[in-house]
Design a protein around this motif. Structure first.
Motif, PDB file in Angstrom:
ATOM      1  N   VAL A 197      19.528   8.257   1.852  1.00  0.00           N
ATOM      2  CA  VAL A 197      18.441   8.827   2.649  1.00  0.00           C
ATOM      3  C   VAL A 197      17.879  10.059   1.952  1.00  0.00           C
ATOM      4  CG1 VAL A 197      17.841   9.914   4.852  1.00  0.00           C
ATOM      5  CG2 VAL A 197      19.378   7.936   4.814  1.00  0.00           C
ATOM      6  N   PHE A 198      18.766  10.928   1.471  1.00  0.00           N
ATOM      7  CA  PHE A 198      18.313  12.157   0.822  1.00  0.00           C
ATOM      8  C   PHE A 198      17.545  11.884  -0.461  1.00  0.00           C
ATOM      9  CE2 PHE A 198      22.075  14.147   3.075  1.00  0.00           C
ATOM     10  CZ  PHE A 198      21.277  14.736   4.044  1.00  0.00           C
ATOM     11  N   ASN A 199      17.936  10.832  -1.164  1.00  0.00           N
ATOM     12  CA  ASN A 199      17.241  10.511  -2.410  1.00  0.00           C
ATOM     13  C   ASN A 199      15.775  10.162  -2.177  1.00  0.00           C
ATOM     14  OD1 ASN A 199      19.458  10.910  -4.057  1.00  0.00           O
ATOM     15  ND2 ASN A 199      20.177   8.807  -3.865  1.00  0.00           N
ATOM     16  N   ALA A 200      15.455   9.699  -0.956  1.00  0.00           N
ATOM     17  CA  ALA A 200      14.068   9.337  -0.645  1.00  0.00           C
ATOM     18  C   ALA A 200      13.475  10.260   0.415  1.00  0.00           C
ATOM     19  CB  ALA A 200      14.018   7.885  -0.167  1.00  0.00           C
ATOM     20  N   ALA A 201      14.102  11.401   0.624  1.00  0.00           N
ATOM     21  CA  ALA A 201      13.665  12.291   1.703  1.00  0.00           C
ATOM     22  C   ALA A 201      12.321  12.936   1.392  1.00  0.00           C
ATOM     23  CB  ALA A 201      14.713  13.363   1.952  1.00  0.00           C
ATOM     24  N   LEU A 202      11.578  13.173   2.463  1.00  0.00           N
ATOM     25  CA  LEU A 202      10.262  13.805   2.360  1.00  0.00           C
ATOM     26  C   LEU A 202      10.378  15.307   2.543  1.00  0.00           C
ATOM     27  CD1 LEU A 202       8.352  11.447   4.798  1.00  0.00           C
ATOM     28  CD2 LEU A 202       7.929  11.580   2.345  1.00  0.00           C
ATOM     29  N   VAL A 203       9.724  16.044   1.702  1.00  0.00           N
ATOM     30  CA  VAL A 203       9.652  17.490   1.865  1.00  0.00           C
ATOM     31  C   VAL A 203       8.344  17.817   2.565  1.00  0.00           C
ATOM     32  CG1 VAL A 203       9.580  19.708   0.690  1.00  0.00           C
ATOM     33  CG2 VAL A 203      11.036  17.880  -0.199  1.00  0.00           C
ATOM     34  N   ARG A 204       8.435  18.547   3.641  1.00  0.00           N
ATOM     35  CA  ARG A 204       7.204  18.955   4.330  1.00  0.00           C
ATOM     36  C   ARG A 204       6.381  19.869   3.423  1.00  0.00           C
ATOM     37  NH1 ARG A 204      10.464  20.811   9.546  1.00  0.00           N
ATOM     38  NH2 ARG A 204      12.207  20.377   8.125  1.00  0.00           N
ATOM     39  N   PRO A 205       5.064  19.894   3.563  1.00  0.00           N
ATOM     40  CA  PRO A 205       4.213  20.644   2.622  1.00  0.00           C
ATOM     41  C   PRO A 205       4.242  22.147   2.844  1.00  0.00           C
ATOM     42  CG  PRO A 205       2.851  19.684   4.338  1.00  0.00           C
ATOM     43  CD  PRO A 205       4.251  19.164   4.573  1.00  0.00           C
ATOM     44  N   SER A 206       5.451  22.706   2.963  1.00  0.00           N
ATOM     45  CA  SER A 206       5.560  24.145   3.218  1.00  0.00           C
ATOM     46  C   SER A 206       5.413  24.972   1.949  1.00  0.00           C
ATOM     47  CB  SER A 206       6.899  24.454   3.886  1.00  0.00           C
ATOM     48  OG  SER A 206       7.983  24.001   3.097  1.00  0.00           O
ATOM     49  N   THR A 207       5.835  24.413   0.809  1.00  0.00           N
ATOM     50  CA  THR A 207       5.732  25.166  -0.439  1.00  0.00           C
ATOM     51  C   THR A 207       4.274  25.329  -0.859  1.00  0.00           C
ATOM     52  OG1 THR A 207       7.894  24.373  -1.163  1.00  0.00           O
ATOM     53  CG2 THR A 207       6.424  25.254  -2.852  1.00  0.00           C
ATOM     54  N   LYS A 250       0.830  -1.211   0.000  1.00  0.00           N
ATOM     55  CA  LYS A 250       0.000   0.000   0.000  1.00  0.00           C
ATOM     56  C   LYS A 250       0.862   1.258   0.000  1.00  0.00           C
ATOM     57  CE  LYS A 250      -3.861  -2.269   2.346  1.00  0.00           C
ATOM     58  NZ  LYS A 250      -4.785  -2.249   3.507  1.00  0.00           N
ATOM     59  N   GLY A 251       2.072   1.133  -0.489  1.00  0.00           N
ATOM     60  CA  GLY A 251       2.943   2.290  -0.615  1.00  0.00           C
ATOM     61  C   GLY A 251       3.869   2.495   0.556  1.00  0.00           C
ATOM     62  N   GLY A 252       3.913   1.538   1.483  1.00  0.00           N
ATOM     63  CA  GLY A 252       4.779   1.681   2.638  1.00  0.00           C
ATOM     64  C   GLY A 252       6.251   1.603   2.246  1.00  0.00           C
ATOM     65  N   ARG A 253       7.060   2.433   2.867  1.00  0.00           N
ATOM     66  CA  ARG A 253       8.498   2.477   2.573  1.00  0.00           C
ATOM     67  C   ARG A 253       9.197   3.222   3.695  1.00  0.00           C
ATOM     68  NH1 ARG A 253       9.725   7.700   0.569  1.00  0.00           N
ATOM     69  NH2 ARG A 253       7.870   8.964   0.143  1.00  0.00           N
ATOM     70  N   GLY A 254      10.505   3.121   3.732  1.00  0.00           N
ATOM     71  CA  GLY A 254      11.249   3.943   4.667  1.00  0.00           C
ATOM     72  C   GLY A 254      11.143   5.395   4.254  1.00  0.00           C
ATOM     73  N   ALA A 255      10.945   6.277   5.209  1.00  0.00           N
ATOM     74  CA  ALA A 255      10.755   7.688   4.881  1.00  0.00           C
ATOM     75  C   ALA A 255      11.505   8.547   5.880  1.00  0.00           C
ATOM     76  CB  ALA A 255       9.261   8.044   4.888  1.00  0.00           C
ATOM     77  N   ALA A 256      12.202   9.571   5.394  1.00  0.00           N
ATOM     78  CA  ALA A 256      12.946  10.484   6.257  1.00  0.00           C
ATOM     79  C   ALA A 256      12.591  11.913   5.884  1.00  0.00           C
ATOM     80  CB  ALA A 256      14.445  10.264   6.100  1.00  0.00           C
ATOM     81  N   THR A 257      12.211  12.703   6.861  1.00  0.00           N
ATOM     82  CA  THR A 257      11.859  14.095   6.610  1.00  0.00           C
ATOM     83  C   THR A 257      13.114  14.907   6.333  1.00  0.00           C
ATOM     84  OG1 THR A 257       9.950  13.920   8.075  1.00  0.00           O
ATOM     85  CG2 THR A 257      10.701  16.127   7.528  1.00  0.00           C
ATOM     86  N   LEU A 258      13.090  15.684   5.254  1.00  0.00           N
ATOM     87  CA  LEU A 258      14.199  16.551   4.917  1.00  0.00           C
ATOM     88  C   LEU A 258      14.267  17.708   5.908  1.00  0.00           C
ATOM     89  CD1 LEU A 258      16.441  17.138   2.797  1.00  0.00           C
ATOM     90  CD2 LEU A 258      14.788  18.628   1.656  1.00  0.00           C
ATOM     91  N   GLY A 259      15.445  17.914   6.433  1.00  0.00           N
ATOM     92  CA  GLY A 259      15.654  19.026   7.351  1.00  0.00           C
ATOM     93  C   GLY A 259      16.750  19.919   6.826  1.00  0.00           C
ATOM     94  N   GLY A 260      17.433  20.546   7.731  1.00  0.00           N
ATOM     95  CA  GLY A 260      18.522  21.418   7.333  1.00  0.00           C
ATOM     96  C   GLY A 260      18.227  22.871   7.637  1.00  0.00           C
ATOM     97  N   TRP A 261      19.280  23.661   7.654  1.00  0.00           N
ATOM     98  CA  TRP A 261      19.170  25.069   8.020  1.00  0.00           C
ATOM     99  C   TRP A 261      19.918  25.940   7.021  1.00  0.00           C
ATOM    100  CZ3 TRP A 261      16.315  26.918  12.203  1.00  0.00           C
ATOM    101  CH2 TRP A 261      15.753  25.932  13.015  1.00  0.00           C
ATOM    102  N   ASN A 262      19.467  27.161   6.939  1.00  0.00           N
ATOM    103  CA  ASN A 262      20.007  28.132   6.004  1.00  0.00           C
ATOM    104  C   ASN A 262      20.345  29.410   6.760  1.00  0.00           C
ATOM    105  OD1 ASN A 262      18.932  26.604   3.419  1.00  0.00           O
ATOM    106  ND2 ASN A 262      17.224  26.735   4.839  1.00  0.00           N
ATOM    107  N   LEU A 263      21.097  30.285   6.130  1.00  0.00           N
ATOM    108  CA  LEU A 263      21.419  31.564   6.735  1.00  0.00           C
ATOM    109  C   LEU A 263      20.810  32.685   5.908  1.00  0.00           C
ATOM    110  CD1 LEU A 263      25.156  31.054   7.780  1.00  0.00           C
ATOM    111  CD2 LEU A 263      23.109  30.943   9.227  1.00  0.00           C
ATOM    112  N   ALA A 264      20.168  33.612   6.583  1.00  0.00           N
ATOM    113  CA  ALA A 264      19.491  34.733   5.931  1.00  0.00           C
ATOM    114  C   ALA A 264      19.886  36.032   6.613  1.00  0.00           C
ATOM    115  CB  ALA A 264      17.978  34.542   5.995  1.00  0.00           C
ATOM    116  N   VAL A 265      19.642  37.137   5.947  1.00  0.00           N
ATOM    117  CA  VAL A 265      19.932  38.460   6.494  1.00  0.00           C
ATOM    118  C   VAL A 265      18.630  39.208   6.721  1.00  0.00           C
ATOM    119  CG1 VAL A 265      21.057  40.687   6.071  1.00  0.00           C
ATOM    120  CG2 VAL A 265      22.185  38.554   5.382  1.00  0.00           C
TER     121      VAL A 265
END
Length: 425
Positions: free
Chosen positions: A368-378, A295-310
């Motif tokens: 892990v990154f190749n299968a990473a999940l993007v949170r629905p922020s966009t 039913k579509g089950g798979r290992g899933a990892a949420t994409l994280g990370g931080w950026n620098l802004a001004v």
């Protein structure tokens, strides 16, 4: 005619005066988790010595949710107290009106980073942040305990649950009453959204809101994932795991009192320090899959990370931009990777011999990154924070056994629909 010695003295005085006028104190908010502040101070000191400017560290709360609330408070007051901000991967669309467009200053630098992260940080054609380090959820495990109990690294969440219970009970019977099977981020904040999204997606339950804007959370697979997670607190996880953020989970695991831990990559280097009770005893791998592969089950990892802004309210924008370009550059990211194991946003660094020698597991993390999940922020834009808040509250309600997964996702669909307030985002 002015005597030569006097002329030279006047020239020196003018140079010093101009140097002082051009020098600036740049304030940077660069985190508070793990060794964030320590490494930030080291690297900003290097930039200060090179540039002639000075740097002040602004320490933020541990919770990313609290950090965003603090930034919004400062933005609302038009405060320029913080010049450079550490920005979560899901924030650019939320705080877009308060950040400086870095595109004119990073025409070449932007080409060196992962294109997907640059795209994530670009809103309405403006590059609002430069990538500092990336990340994704991973599973840590006690390799020595798995060997002791003749158990394997779990491939599914149900297998993790059973193995965690087996080893937890065995270690408690042997005298360690503080042993737990699994620790994770269960506090009501953005970290729980990351954890719960991994549970739901791994069971084929979608990503809360799909890229086309459809609210997908109300489904049987999502409910099943939350029901399983609800069985953990007080069973294989501490009952108070519902108050755990990253550092609380790391503290339990690093003190030798957990078999498994879900966390980010930063915990690896800290767990290998001399004062760590699990040094040399742990492994790291991809998170488990749901148990319904059909039913579509798979290992899933949420994409994280931080950026620098001004900050748009900074009175030292030129110096702040220069600091951001320095810290996000390839050389600085290599230093950070070697010092604290953070994951660079420059693809070229994943082939760097020094980094691979120090951290050979980087190759595995690329999977892990190749299968990473993007949170629905966009797709949800400036409503993301409200969507995420509704999701983490629903997940914590399930963890606290206040209802069941079916009730949680049904109510969550209604809550997110109210947040949307219309047919489209």
């Amino acid at each position: 005619m002015i005597p030569a010695k006097l002329r030279d003295a006047l020239a020196l005085g003018l140079a010093l005066s101009c140097g002082q006028a051009l020098a600036a104190e740049v304030t940077i908010a660069c985190g508070s988790v793990g060794s964030d502040v320590e490494i930030c101070r080291k690297m900003t000191d290097e930039w200060a010595a090179r540039s002639g400017h000075t740097v002040r560290i602004f320490v933020t709360p541990n919770s990313s949710t609290d950090q965003l609330a603090l930034y919004r408070q400062q933005f609302g007051a038009g405060s320029g107290e913080v010049d450079v901000l550490m920005v979560d991967v899901v924030w650019p669309g939320i705080v877009k009106q308060h950040l400086v467009d870095l595109a004119p200053h990073a025409r070449e630098a932007r080409k060196e980073h992962f294109p997907s992260i640059i795209a994530n940080n670009t809103v309405d054609g403006k590059l609002l942040a430069l990538p500092w380090f990336t990340d994704a959820g991973v599973l840590y495990y006690r390799g020595d305990l798995l060997k002791k109990y003749n158990a394997r690294v779990p491939a599914t969440w149900n297998e993790l649950t059973a193995t965690a219970r087996l080893i937890q009970d065995g270690e408690r019977a042997a005298g360690n009453r503080d042993m737990h099977g699994f620790v994770f981020q269960g506090k009501a904040y953005e970290g729980l959204t990351c954890n719960a999204l991994e549970w739901v997606a791994s069971f084929g339950g979608g990503t809360i809101v799909e890229p086309d804007g459809r609210i997908s959370i109300n489904n049987a697979q999502a409910a099943k994932a939350l029901d399983l997670a609800a069985s953990w607190p007080g069973n294989i996880a501490p009952k108070n795991v519902v108050s755990f953020a990253e550092e609380e989970a790391r503290g339990v695991f690093q003190n030798g009192n957990a078999v498994f831990m879900r966390n980010w990559s930063y915990a690896w280097v800290l767990a290998q320090r001399a004062d760590s009770k699990v040094k040399g005893r742990i492994g790291m791998t991809v998170l488990p899959a749901g148990d319904d592969a059909g039913k579509g089950g798979r290992g899933a990892a949420t994409l994280g990370g931080w950026n620098l802004a001004v900050s748009r309210y900074s009175k030292n924008q030129a110096a702040a931009i220069d600091l951001v370009l320095y810290l996000t550059g390839k050389d600085a990211q290599k230093k950070r990777a070697l010092l604290v194991g953070s994951l660079p946003t420059h693809p070229a660094l994943y082939k760097d011999a020094d980094i691979l020698k120090s951290a050979p597991y980087y190759g595995q993390l690329l999977d892990v990154f190749n299968a990473a999940l993007v949170r629905p922020s966009t797709v949800t834009g400036d409503k993301y924070n409200a969507v995420s808040s509704a999701f983490w509250n629903a997940a914590q309600s399930a963890l606290g056994a206040r209802g069941n997964g079916t009730d949680a996702v049904r109510k969550l669909e209604k809550d997110i629909t109210r947040v949307r307030r219309g047919a489209a985002w």
